[in-house]
Write a protein that holds these residues in place. Structure first.
Motif, PDB file in Angstrom:
ATOM      1  N   VAL A  94     -68.371   4.817  44.976  1.00  0.00           N
ATOM      2  CA  VAL A  94     -67.781   5.169  43.678  1.00  0.00           C
ATOM      3  C   VAL A  94     -68.501   6.366  43.080  1.00  0.00           C
ATOM      4  CG1 VAL A  94     -67.430   4.386  41.300  1.00  0.00           C
ATOM      5  CG2 VAL A  94     -66.934   2.832  43.205  1.00  0.00           C
ATOM      6  N   VAL A  95     -69.822   6.308  43.059  1.00  0.00           N
ATOM      7  CA  VAL A  95     -70.608   7.385  42.450  1.00  0.00           C
ATOM      8  C   VAL A  95     -70.461   8.689  43.244  1.00  0.00           C
ATOM      9  CG1 VAL A  95     -72.970   8.105  41.870  1.00  0.00           C
ATOM     10  CG2 VAL A  95     -72.200   5.771  41.364  1.00  0.00           C
ATOM     11  N   ALA A  96     -70.264   8.571  44.558  1.00  0.00           N
ATOM     12  CA  ALA A  96     -70.050   9.756  45.384  1.00  0.00           C
ATOM     13  C   ALA A  96     -68.684  10.385  45.157  1.00  0.00           C
ATOM     14  CB  ALA A  96     -70.211   9.408  46.854  1.00  0.00           C
ATOM     15  N   GLY A  97     -67.774   9.662  44.494  1.00  0.00           N
ATOM     16  CA  GLY A  97     -66.439  10.176  44.245  1.00  0.00           C
ATOM     17  C   GLY A  97     -65.443   9.837  45.327  1.00  0.00           C
ATOM     18  N   ALA A  98     -65.824   8.970  46.275  1.00  0.00           N
ATOM     19  CA  ALA A  98     -64.932   8.630  47.383  1.00  0.00           C
ATOM     20  C   ALA A  98     -63.976   7.494  47.042  1.00  0.00           C
ATOM     21  CB  ALA A  98     -65.755   8.259  48.615  1.00  0.00           C
ATOM     22  N   LEU A  99     -64.392   6.592  46.144  1.00  0.00           N
ATOM     23  CA  LEU A  99     -63.634   5.377  45.849  1.00  0.00           C
ATOM     24  C   LEU A  99     -63.464   5.227  44.344  1.00  0.00           C
ATOM     25  CD1 LEU A  99     -62.437   2.624  46.852  1.00  0.00           C
ATOM     26  CD2 LEU A  99     -64.770   1.694  46.711  1.00  0.00           C
ATOM     27  N   ASP A 100     -62.235   4.990  43.904  1.00  0.00           N
ATOM     28  CA  ASP A 100     -61.980   4.754  42.489  1.00  0.00           C
ATOM     29  C   ASP A 100     -62.637   3.448  42.048  1.00  0.00           C
ATOM     30  OD1 ASP A 100     -60.218   5.344  39.987  1.00  0.00           O
ATOM     31  OD2 ASP A 100     -59.804   3.241  40.470  1.00  0.00           O
ATOM     32  N   TYR A 101     -63.229   3.452  40.847  1.00  0.00           N
ATOM     33  CA  TYR A 101     -63.966   2.262  40.419  1.00  0.00           C
ATOM     34  C   TYR A 101     -63.062   1.042  40.281  1.00  0.00           C
ATOM     35  CZ  TYR A 101     -66.879  -0.990  37.894  1.00  0.00           C
ATOM     36  OH  TYR A 101     -67.561  -2.129  37.528  1.00  0.00           O
ATOM     37  N   ARG A 102     -61.892   1.208  39.738  1.00  0.00           N
ATOM     38  CA  ARG A 102     -61.003   0.061  39.571  1.00  0.00           C
ATOM     39  C   ARG A 102     -60.614  -0.530  40.936  1.00  0.00           C
ATOM     40  NH1 ARG A 102     -58.594  -0.337  34.339  1.00  0.00           N
ATOM     41  NH2 ARG A 102     -59.347   1.315  32.960  1.00  0.00           N
ATOM     42  N   ASP A 103     -60.376   0.333  41.901  1.00  0.00           N
ATOM     43  CA  ASP A 103     -60.108  -0.161  43.253  1.00  0.00           C
ATOM     44  C   ASP A 103     -61.319  -0.903  43.799  1.00  0.00           C
ATOM     45  OD1 ASP A 103     -57.516   0.863  43.353  1.00  0.00           O
ATOM     46  OD2 ASP A 103     -58.160   2.759  44.256  1.00  0.00           O
ATOM     47  N   ALA A 104     -62.506  -0.370  43.519  1.00  0.00           N
ATOM     48  CA  ALA A 104     -63.724  -1.011  44.008  1.00  0.00           C
ATOM     49  C   ALA A 104     -63.875  -2.414  43.435  1.00  0.00           C
ATOM     50  CB  ALA A 104     -64.941  -0.165  43.649  1.00  0.00           C
ATOM     51  N   VAL A 105     -63.579  -2.593  42.154  1.00  0.00           N
ATOM     52  CA  VAL A 105     -63.685  -3.926  41.537  1.00  0.00           C
ATOM     53  C   VAL A 105     -62.766  -4.911  42.246  1.00  0.00           C
ATOM     54  CG1 VAL A 105     -63.313  -5.272  39.435  1.00  0.00           C
ATOM     55  CG2 VAL A 105     -64.398  -3.022  39.296  1.00  0.00           C
ATOM     56  N   ALA A 106     -61.515  -4.514  42.470  1.00  0.00           N
ATOM     57  CA  ALA A 106     -60.571  -5.411  43.134  1.00  0.00           C
ATOM     58  C   ALA A 106     -61.009  -5.711  44.568  1.00  0.00           C
ATOM     59  CB  ALA A 106     -59.179  -4.792  43.129  1.00  0.00           C
ATOM     60  N   LEU A 107     -61.500  -4.707  45.274  1.00  0.00           N
ATOM     61  CA  LEU A 107     -61.933  -4.913  46.658  1.00  0.00           C
ATOM     62  C   LEU A 107     -63.174  -5.802  46.737  1.00  0.00           C
ATOM     63  CD1 LEU A 107     -61.403  -1.250  47.854  1.00  0.00           C
ATOM     64  CD2 LEU A 107     -60.226  -3.254  48.800  1.00  0.00           C
ATOM     65  N   VAL A 108     -64.123  -5.596  45.845  1.00  0.00           N
ATOM     66  CA  VAL A 108     -65.341  -6.407  45.857  1.00  0.00           C
ATOM     67  C   VAL A 108     -65.035  -7.852  45.474  1.00  0.00           C
ATOM     68  CG1 VAL A 108     -67.565  -6.753  44.709  1.00  0.00           C
ATOM     69  CG2 VAL A 108     -66.925  -4.483  45.551  1.00  0.00           C
ATOM     70  N   ALA A 109     -64.119  -8.055  44.525  1.00  0.00           N
ATOM     71  CA  ALA A 109     -63.721  -9.427  44.186  1.00  0.00           C
ATOM     72  C   ALA A 109     -63.140 -10.124  45.411  1.00  0.00           C
ATOM     73  CB  ALA A 109     -62.709  -9.409  43.041  1.00  0.00           C
ATOM     74  N   ARG A 110     -62.322  -9.407  46.176  1.00  0.00           N
ATOM     75  CA  ARG A 110     -61.754  -9.981  47.395  1.00  0.00           C
ATOM     76  C   ARG A 110     -62.843 -10.229  48.437  1.00  0.00           C
ATOM     77  NH1 ARG A 110     -56.576  -9.350  50.607  1.00  0.00           N
ATOM     78  NH2 ARG A 110     -55.689  -8.549  48.674  1.00  0.00           N
ATOM     79  N   ARG A 111     -63.734  -9.261  48.599  1.00  0.00           N
ATOM     80  CA  ARG A 111     -64.819  -9.391  49.579  1.00  0.00           C
ATOM     81  C   ARG A 111     -65.672 -10.625  49.297  1.00  0.00           C
ATOM     82  NH1 ARG A 111     -70.308  -7.552  50.372  1.00  0.00           N
ATOM     83  NH2 ARG A 111     -70.627  -6.392  52.330  1.00  0.00           N
ATOM     84  N   GLY A 112     -66.079 -10.769  48.022  1.00  0.00           N
ATOM     85  CA  GLY A 112     -66.907 -11.921  47.679  1.00  0.00           C
ATOM     86  C   GLY A 112     -66.185 -13.233  47.876  1.00  0.00           C
ATOM     87  N   ARG A 113     -64.903 -13.275  47.527  1.00  0.00           N
ATOM     88  CA  ARG A 113     -64.126 -14.504  47.711  1.00  0.00           C
ATOM     89  C   ARG A 113     -64.001 -14.854  49.196  1.00  0.00           C
ATOM     90  NH1 ARG A 113     -59.147 -15.210  49.161  1.00  0.00           N
ATOM     91  NH2 ARG A 113     -58.527 -13.045  48.739  1.00  0.00           N
ATOM     92  N   LEU A 114     -63.714 -13.869  50.032  1.00  0.00           N
ATOM     93  CA  LEU A 114     -63.607 -14.123  51.465  1.00  0.00           C
ATOM     94  C   LEU A 114     -64.912 -14.668  52.031  1.00  0.00           C
ATOM     95  CD1 LEU A 114     -61.648 -10.946  52.660  1.00  0.00           C
ATOM     96  CD2 LEU A 114     -60.837 -13.321  52.738  1.00  0.00           C
ATOM     97  N   MET A 115     -66.015 -14.122  51.590  1.00  0.00           N
ATOM     98  CA  MET A 115     -67.305 -14.559  52.108  1.00  0.00           C
ATOM     99  C   MET A 115     -67.646 -15.962  51.637  1.00  0.00           C
ATOM    100  SD  MET A 115     -69.350 -10.909  51.833  1.00  0.00           S
ATOM    101  CE  MET A 115     -70.764 -11.325  52.849  1.00  0.00           C
ATOM    102  N   ASP A 116     -67.327 -16.258  50.378  1.00  0.00           N
ATOM    103  CA  ASP A 116     -67.553 -17.621  49.872  1.00  0.00           C
ATOM    104  C   ASP A 116     -66.703 -18.638  50.623  1.00  0.00           C
ATOM    105  OD1 ASP A 116     -69.515 -17.229  47.913  1.00  0.00           O
ATOM    106  OD2 ASP A 116     -68.037 -16.660  46.395  1.00  0.00           O
ATOM    107  N   GLU A 117     -65.443 -18.302  50.850  1.00  0.00           N
ATOM    108  CA  GLU A 117     -64.527 -19.239  51.497  1.00  0.00           C
ATOM    109  C   GLU A 117     -64.863 -19.442  52.970  1.00  0.00           C
ATOM    110  OE1 GLU A 117     -60.606 -18.353  48.679  1.00  0.00           O
ATOM    111  OE2 GLU A 117     -60.688 -17.608  50.741  1.00  0.00           O
ATOM    112  N   ALA A 118     -65.364 -18.393  53.631  1.00  0.00           N
ATOM    113  CA  ALA A 118     -65.668 -18.503  55.055  1.00  0.00           C
ATOM    114  C   ALA A 118     -66.853 -19.425  55.310  1.00  0.00           C
ATOM    115  CB  ALA A 118     -65.939 -17.117  55.628  1.00  0.00           C
TER     116      ALA A 118
END
Length: 309
Positions: A94-118
């Motif tokens: 995000v800070v490098a300008g490669a990823l939009d912050y709002r997209d990052a929030v949604a992706l990280v929420a999914r990432r954490g949920r997948l890891m918890d569920e697995a």
């Protein structure tokens, strides 16, 4: 000489971490954007109970990293490079300008949920200090089975390694490591077995999620701690972020790469000083500091001095 911003991974979290961010408009903006994407108040994520979940931990680390970096940049501290460990790669992107912050929030929420569920229980990570990779590999081979797996996960420094796997396998390797002379062998505050093949399936799901998101070429040099190399192609950065949960971390090599590319000041975003302690030995004639124990005015002055040098 150049300035490197570093972003810590899971295990660095602590209760109240979002409440201790600087009182600055960039902090308020970051918290507001996080809340809009999640539909909930992000300040509820850093309680001791909430931090029992990987999803909350990862969202806190993303939010804290971006808020602190945005604040420093707004005050005049501009990084030349960024690097993050595991989930820390997301705020780095995000800070490098490669990823939009709002997209990052949604992706990280999914990432954490997948890891918890697995792996909701019975798995985790442990730090082994004082043994070489060759010594630890032998111990892992003695313990690893399909029913009770254990893997080498992080190569943080020559004798600072991390293993991932099932609780019983972690305990067995730690006991063998202590018997072999390890100066430290203890569990980390991570409830999932990151950075190994156990997360191959979840990484595949994250790749599908990233296919729905547009990344850009970074404005600031982005260093991958999974590959220990600079990445500029948006597709490669997306793949790196999506799959880093299933790949080993090579932080020692990444810190050396940063030094080879001119980094002499490494500034760690909150919380903690884990990366500062790991990075400092690799920055010859340089300095590694953390925002958690350094006044903002001092951070800004150091960034200005090293940027001019």
């Amino acid at each position: 000489m150049t300035v490197l911003f570093t972003f810590p991974g899971q295990g660095a979290q602590r209760p109240g971490m979002l409440h201790r961010l600087p009182d600055h408009p960039e902090t308020a903006r970051t918290l507001a954007e996080t809340g809009e994407v999640l539909g909930t108040d992000p300040l509820a994520l850093d309680t001791p109970d909430a931090l029992a979940s990987s999803r909350a931990v990862q969202l806190c680390l993303l939010t804290a990293g971006v808020a602190m970096a945005r604040t420093l940049i707004a005050l005049g501290a501009q990084p030349s490079m960024v690097a993050g460990l595991s989930i820390g790669a997301y705020p780095a992107a995000v800070v490098a300008g490669a990823l939009d912050y709002r997209d990052a929030v949604a992706l990280v929420a999914r990432r954490g949920r997948l890891m918890d569920e697995a792996f909701p229980h019975g798995y985790g990570m442990a730090a082994i200090v004082g043994l070489t990779q060759a010594q630890l590999d032998i111990l892992i081979d003695q313990v690893h089975t399909a029913a009770s797996p254990v893997y080498l996960a992080n190569l943080n420094a020559e004798r600072q390694l991390v293993i991932s796997g099932a609780d019983a396998a972690l305990d067995a390797v730690m006991a063998l490591a202590r018997a072999q002379g390890a100066s430290r062998a203890e569990r980390l505050a991570v409830s999932v077995p990151s950075h190994c093949a156990l997360f191959d399936a979840a990484a595949g799901e994250m790749l599908a999620a990233f296919a729905q998101v547009t990344l850009r070429r970074p404005r600031t040099t982005f260093l991958s701690s999974s590959m220990a190399r600079m990445l500029a192609d948006p597709l490669r950065i997306a793949e790196d972020l999506a799959t880093n949960m299933a790949r080993q971390v090579r932080w020692g090599d990444t810190a050396r790469l940063a030094w080879e590319r001119g980094a002499r000041l490494a500034v760690e975003m909150p919380p903690g000083l884990v990366l500062s302690n790991l990075t400092a030995p690799e920055l010859c004639e340089g300095l590694a500091i953390g925002c958690d124990n350094t006044a903002i005015d001092t951070v800004l002055a150091l960034c200005a001095r090293f940027a001019r040098a």
